[in-house]
Design a protein around this motif. Structure first.
Motif, PDB file in Angstrom:
ATOM      1  N   TRP A   1      38.035  19.114  41.007  1.00 39.09           N
ATOM      2  CA  TRP A   1      37.544  19.947  42.113  1.00 39.09           C
ATOM      3  C   TRP A   1      38.527  19.873  43.268  1.00 39.09           C
ATOM      4  O   TRP A   1      38.830  18.787  43.775  1.00 39.09           O
ATOM      5  N   ARG A   2      39.054  20.974  43.704  1.00 38.86           N
ATOM      6  CA  ARG A   2      40.024  21.020  44.771  1.00 38.86           C
ATOM      7  C   ARG A   2      39.432  21.726  45.984  1.00 38.86           C
ATOM      8  O   ARG A   2      38.858  22.805  45.876  1.00 38.86           O
ATOM      9  N   VAL A   3      39.560  21.069  47.131  1.00 44.22           N
ATOM     10  CA  VAL A   3      39.111  21.639  48.397  1.00 44.22           C
ATOM     11  C   VAL A   3      40.342  21.726  49.288  1.00 44.22           C
ATOM     12  O   VAL A   3      40.729  20.752  49.950  1.00 44.22           O
TER      13      VAL A   3
ATOM     14  N   PRO B   1      41.414  18.285  54.513  1.00 41.75           N
ATOM     15  CA  PRO B   1      42.483  17.318  54.234  1.00 41.75           C
ATOM     16  C   PRO B   1      41.986  16.018  53.625  1.00 41.75           C
ATOM     17  O   PRO B   1      42.781  15.244  53.097  1.00 41.75           O
ATOM     18  N   GLN B   2      40.688  15.767  53.673  1.00 47.24           N
ATOM     19  CA  GLN B   2      40.163  14.534  53.082  1.00 47.24           C
ATOM     20  C   GLN B   2      40.337  14.529  51.565  1.00 47.24           C
ATOM     21  O   GLN B   2      40.487  13.475  50.952  1.00 47.24           O
TER      22      GLN B   2
END
Length: 414
Positions: free
Chosen positions: A71-73, A77-78
């Protein structure tokens, strides 16, 4: 009858020994760490698609575990994961070595002198010693004022136990600087200066085909509108060609420095364009008390040399260009560091930027270290066997240390 009793006794002893052995083995089992459970990889059969519980949304024991994509958000930046170093834009095959304010050089001053191609002279320059000895520049009533600063930093600012180094060390330095700033009315040139806290420095140089950097946020920088005049004459500078740098063998010159392959050669003194106080004057450093390992005095002096040298190199490149080797005029930078009790004084004169070889003109470093401002300061006396080991209050005050502190602050304003 006796044989039966003997048999019974032996069997009872055997049972007790066996129970003791079991208890010992059980104790050992309890003390041993249980290895982490390793999850078995699912078996993949070519041509068959496993039935998973991904559509149901909850765990089902008899169905296969689904393989979900990471999962990429991107907006948070966290959850950012940097790409491999080889895929970064600034990646280079040639490694470089970075000195930051947290580096503790194992070689100490000897290693710093080799990295900066400098010659060490014990003691302060004659110009600063003349200020210390001249009665015209004597600080009025300095003994009482400095003692009050020490009391305020170590004792008066707390009602409980004695303060830790990370509390009283910066307070002591700020108090001494405040005493010096009070004299701006007496010496008008002192008002032509500015203080920059946590200023950032970025510069680089090559030494024997190896690239070195000085990066990071440092302590307190006092800058001025006018630069220092050279302390060493041209004949003294030419005499440094006969000086030989000490070898660090078997140590590597880059020991304790951070090795990086992702870097960019920058030269930034930390000042914006148009800043009027553009010339670095004195760098004030405190021993990084927040770290677990305390800096040794030799390591703190090495840190002073590296940061002062990096500041001079950044200023020289800004004035004479990135490729300058011979400087039309040397650049002088001062530095003062303390751990709350000991003070170290340094003056560095940058004579050349031809740093790749150990031959030729060297830079000059004047060092006066291990100057104690006082012996002890304590809220309560320490008594052992009816003998006062550490007296209460301030003991062993040495005013000559502040005289040197004041002379380096006043240097360049008279």
């Amino acid at each position: 009858m006796a044989a039966a009793m003997l048999t019974h006794t032996v069997s009872a002893a055997g049972r007790s020994t066996g129970l003791r052995a079991l208890s010992v083995s059980a104790g050992r089992c309890r003390n041993q760490k249980v290895p982490p459970r390793v999850r078995k990889e699912p078996v993949e059969i070519p041509g068959l698609e496993p039935i998973t519980y991904v559509d149901r949304g909850y765990y089902v024991p008899w169905l296969a575990r689904p393989r979900l994509t990471a999962w990429r958000v991107d907006w948070n930046p966290q959850f950012y994961h940097s790409p491999p170093a080889e895929e970064m834009e600034l990646y280079k095959e040639e490694p470089s070595y970075v000195f930051n304010p947290k580096c503790r050089l194992l070689g100490g001053v000897k290693q710093a002198l080799w990295l900066t191609k400098s010659k060490l002279i014990q003691g302060l320059p004659q110009r600063i010693l003349n200020i210390c000895e001249d009665p015209a520049f004597k600080f009025p009533n300095h003994e009482e004022l400095v003692q009050n600063v020490i009391y305020n930093a170590c004792l008066w600012s707390t009602t409980g136990k004695e303060q830790e180094r990370e509390e009283y060390c910066p307070k002591l330095l700020q108090g001494l600087l405040h005493l010096c700033r009070v004299q701006n009315c007496t010496y008008p040139a002192l008002s032509q200066r500015s203080f920059v806290e946590n200023w950032r420095l970025a510069t680089s140089w090559r030494k024997e085909s190896t690239l070195y950097h000085v990066r990071g946020a440092n302590g307190l920088l006092m800058s001025a509108k006018t630069p220092f005049e050279p302390l060493a004459s041209s004949s003294e500078i030419e005499a440094t060609q006969q000086h030989t740098l000490d070898s660090l063998y078997p140590l590597s010159p880059a020991i304790d420095l951070q090795e990086v392959n992702v870097y960019k050669e920058r030269n930034d003194l930390g000042f914006r364009t148009g800043f009027p106080f553009f010339h670095p004057h004195t760098i004030y450093l405190t021993e990084p008390c927040s770290t677990k390992a305390k800096f040794l005095p030799d390591q703190l002096r090495a840190k002073m040399i590296m940061i002062a040298f990096g500041t001079a190199v950044a200023k020289a490149k800004d004035l004479y260009g990135e490729n300058a080797k011979t400087l039309p005029q040397p650049i002088v930078v001062q530095s003062v560091s303390t751990d709350g009790q000991l003070f170290h004084f340094l003056v560095l004169q940058l004579n050349t930027l031809d740093l790749e070889s150990n031959d030729g003109v060297k830079n000059i470093v004047w060092m006066d270290g291990d100057q104690a401002l006082y012996d002890t300061v304590a809220a309560k006396a320490t008594i052992k066997r009816k003998v006062v080991v550490v007296p209460a209050g301030l003991a062993g005050f040495k005013p000559e240390t502040f005289v040197k502190f004041w002379a380096m602050y006043l240097n360049g304003a008279i």
